[in-house]
Design a protein around this motif. Structure first.
Motif, short mmCIF file in Angstrom:
data_model
loop_
_atom_site.label_atom_id
_atom_site.label_comp_id
_atom_site.label_asym_id
_atom_site.label_seq_id
_atom_site.Cartn_x
_atom_site.Cartn_y
_atom_site.Cartn_z
N LEU A 1 -0.54 -6.65 -6.82
CA LEU A 1 -1.88 -6.54 -7.45
C LEU A 1 -2.99 -5.99 -6.71
O LEU A 1 -4.01 -6.05 -7.03
N ASP A 2 -2.43 -5.21 -5.59
CA ASP A 2 -3.32 -4.19 -5.12
C ASP A 2 -4.08 -3.18 -6.11
O ASP A 2 -3.33 -2.90 -7.09
N SER A 3 -5.29 -3.02 -6.04
CA SER A 3 -5.86 -1.85 -6.54
C SER A 3 -5.93 -0.52 -6.08
O SER A 3 -5.88 0.46 -6.62
N ILE A 4 -4.92 -0.43 -4.99
CA ILE A 4 -4.54 0.73 -4.18
C ILE A 4 -3.32 0.99 -4.18
O ILE A 4 -2.55 -0.05 -3.46
N LEU A 5 -2.50 2.01 -4.43
CA LEU A 5 -1.02 2.35 -3.76
C LEU A 5 -1.07 3.42 -2.79
O LEU A 5 -1.86 4.47 -2.91
N GLU A 6 -0.27 3.34 -1.71
CA GLU A 6 -0.34 4.12 -0.53
C GLU A 6 0.97 4.57 -0.08
O GLU A 6 1.86 3.76 0.19
N TYR B 1 6.71 4.03 14.35
CA TYR B 1 6.34 4.46 13.17
C TYR B 1 6.78 3.76 12.26
O TYR B 1 8.28 3.89 12.15
N TYR B 2 6.40 3.63 11.19
CA TYR B 2 6.86 2.86 9.76
C TYR B 2 6.28 3.40 8.65
O TYR B 2 5.33 4.40 8.70
N ASN B 3 6.89 3.40 7.46
CA ASN B 3 6.73 4.19 6.24
C ASN B 3 6.43 3.02 5.20
O ASN B 3 6.89 1.96 5.33
N SER B 4 5.47 3.41 3.96
CA SER B 4 5.32 2.89 2.92
C SER B 4 5.88 3.52 1.83
O SER B 4 6.17 4.88 1.92
N ARG B 5 6.20 2.89 0.67
CA ARG B 5 6.76 3.76 -0.23
C ARG B 5 6.25 2.97 -1.66
O ARG B 5 5.72 1.95 -1.44
N ILE B 6 6.20 3.80 -2.62
CA ILE B 6 5.28 3.17 -3.96
C ILE B 6 6.59 3.19 -5.02
O ILE B 6 7.38 4.01 -5.29
N LEU B 7 6.24 1.97 -5.69
CA LEU B 7 7.33 1.76 -6.87
C LEU B 7 6.44 1.41 -8.24
O LEU B 7 5.29 0.85 -8.08
N LEU B 8 6.66 2.27 -9.42
CA LEU B 8 6.00 1.95 -10.52
C LEU B 8 7.12 2.04 -11.64
O LEU B 8 8.39 2.56 -11.47
N LYS B 9 6.58 1.36 -12.83
CA LYS B 9 7.43 1.39 -13.93
C LYS B 9 6.63 1.44 -15.26
O LYS B 9 5.66 0.74 -15.36
N PHE B 10 7.10 2.22 -16.30
CA PHE B 10 6.57 2.18 -17.49
C PHE B 10 7.63 2.17 -18.44
O PHE B 10 8.96 2.19 -18.35
N ASN B 11 7.21 1.73 -19.98
CA ASN B 11 8.05 1.34 -20.82
C ASN B 11 8.27 2.77 -21.98
O ASN B 11 7.37 3.01 -22.63
N GLU B 12 9.30 3.48 -21.69
CA GLU B 12 9.47 4.58 -22.25
C GLU B 12 9.64 4.53 -23.89
O GLU B 12 9.53 5.25 -24.71
N LYS C 1 6.45 11.00 14.48
CA LYS C 1 5.46 11.55 14.36
C LYS C 1 4.42 11.15 13.23
O LYS C 1 4.92 10.77 12.08
N PRO C 2 3.27 11.14 13.11
CA PRO C 2 2.41 10.50 11.90
C PRO C 2 2.48 11.73 10.88
O PRO C 2 2.51 12.95 11.03
N TYR C 3 2.10 11.25 9.73
CA TYR C 3 1.95 12.03 8.56
C TYR C 3 0.65 11.68 7.59
O TYR C 3 0.71 12.13 6.52
N GLY C 4 0.02 10.58 8.19
CA GLY C 4 -0.86 10.49 7.60
C GLY C 4 -0.96 9.54 6.16
O GLY C 4 0.19 8.99 6.06
N ASN C 5 -1.85 9.17 5.44
CA ASN C 5 -1.84 8.33 4.41
C ASN C 5 -2.39 8.87 2.97
O ASN C 5 -3.54 9.44 3.16
#
Length: 241
Positions: free
Chosen positions: A34-39, A49-60, A221-225
Motif C-alpha cells: 500500500l505504499d504510494s512510492i515504488l523504489e 549492500y542490499y537491493n530492492s525490486r518492484i513488482l506490478l501487474k495489470f489485467n491484459e 558499490k552504491p547505485y542510488g535510488n
C-alpha cells in the motif's frame, strides 16, 4: 493514438528491511503493497549492500477490451510500461533498468515501508503470498537455463522473485531494457514481446518485475535510488501500460 490501462497491483520488495527492530529471521519478509512510492534502491546496512525490486501487474483482458472498439488487438499494437518519477538521487551517470515477466503468482498485501513492526501479509523478498504463523509460499530459488524446453528463466539463490528472460530463439526476448545516460526520468519501456506472449498463452500473466542488472545488484558499490509513483499515489501519475 494512445490507449492505456492502469496497474492493478504493485509492491516494492526489499532484500533486507530497513526496520532495525525486525527479527533476523524476518528481515526479508516485509510487505509494502500500500505504499504510494515504488523504489528501485541499492542501500547499505552494516557494511553490506542490499537491493530492492518492484513488482506490478495489470489485467491484459481489460486492455484488450479497450482496444477492440478501434479494431486493434494485443497482437497488432505495441505496448509500453510507464512509471512516473517521484524522486531520483545518488544514481551514476549511466545505468540500466530491466523489466521481466514474472513466472510465479504473488499477492499485493497491505503493508507500508514505514510500518513497525513490519507487515508480512503479502509479497516480500522471500514470500510470494505472505508469511503467516511460520509458514508461507516462498519464491523459487533455483536458477535454470531452460524450463519445459522453451523459456530461459532465472530464479535467485536468495529469493527476490522469479522471472523469464527469453526463449531458445531469443535469449533476451523478455528482458526489456531502458538505458539512462547523463539523465534521469520516467520509466518508459517497450514490453510488447511479453504482452503478446501472454495473449498467446505462452505463459501466464503473473505481472512484471523491475530490477537492475544482476551484475549491478551484486557489485559492492552504491547505485542510488529510483522512486516512482505507485497505484496508491494521490497524484495523477499512476503506473500504466
Amino acid at each position: 493514438m494512445h490507449i492505456f490501462t492502469y496497474i492493478d497491483k504493485d509492491a516494492t520488495i526489499y532484500e533486507r528491511t530497513l526496520d532495525k527492530f525486525a527479527p533476523t529471521t524476518e528481515r526479508q519478509n516485509q510487505n509494502t503493497g500500500l505504499d504510494s512510492i515504488l523504489e528501485l534502491n541499492k542501500y547499505k546496512i552494516d557494511a553490506t549492500y542490499y537491493n530492492s525490486r518492484i513488482l506490478l501487474k495489470f489485467n491484459e483482458v481489460n486492455l484488450s477490451a479497450s482496444l477492440a472498439p478501434y479494431g486493434k488487438t494485443l497482437l497488432t499494437t505495441n505496448h509500453s510500461l510507464k512509471l512516473y518519477t517521484s524522486r531520483v538521487y545518488e544514481v551514476p551517470l549511466k545505468y540500466d533498468v530491466y523489466v521481466h515477466p514474472v513466472s510465479e503468482s504473488w499477492e499485493m498485501g497491505t503493508g507500508k515501508m514505514s510500518d513497525s513492526p513490519i507487515v508480512q501479509d503479502g509479497v516480500s523478498w522471500k514470500y510470494r503470498d505472505g508469511y503467516f504463523s511460520s509458514t508461507g509460499s516462498h519464491w523459487a530459488t533455483s536458477s535454470f537455463t531452460n524450463s519445459s524446453n522453451v523459456f530461459q528463466t532465472t530464479g535467485s539463490s536468495n529469493f527476490g522473485g522469479t522471472y523469464y528472460e527469453g526463449e531458445d530463439t531469443g535469449e533476451t526476448q523478455y528482458t526489456h531494457t531502458q538505458t539512462f545516460e547523463y539523465e534521469t526520468g520516467d520509466l518508459d519501456i517497450d514490453i510488447t514481446d511479453t504482452v503478446k506472449k501472454w495473449h498467446q498463452n505462452g505463459f501466464d500473466n503473473e505481472g512484471l518485475i523491475i530490477k537492475r542488472p544482476t551484475t549491478t545488484e551484486t557489485e559492492d558499490k552504491p547505485y542510488g535510488n529510483l522512486q516512482f509513483f505507485s497505484r496508491d499515489t494521490h497524484t495523477i501519475y499512476v503506473p500504466r501500460i
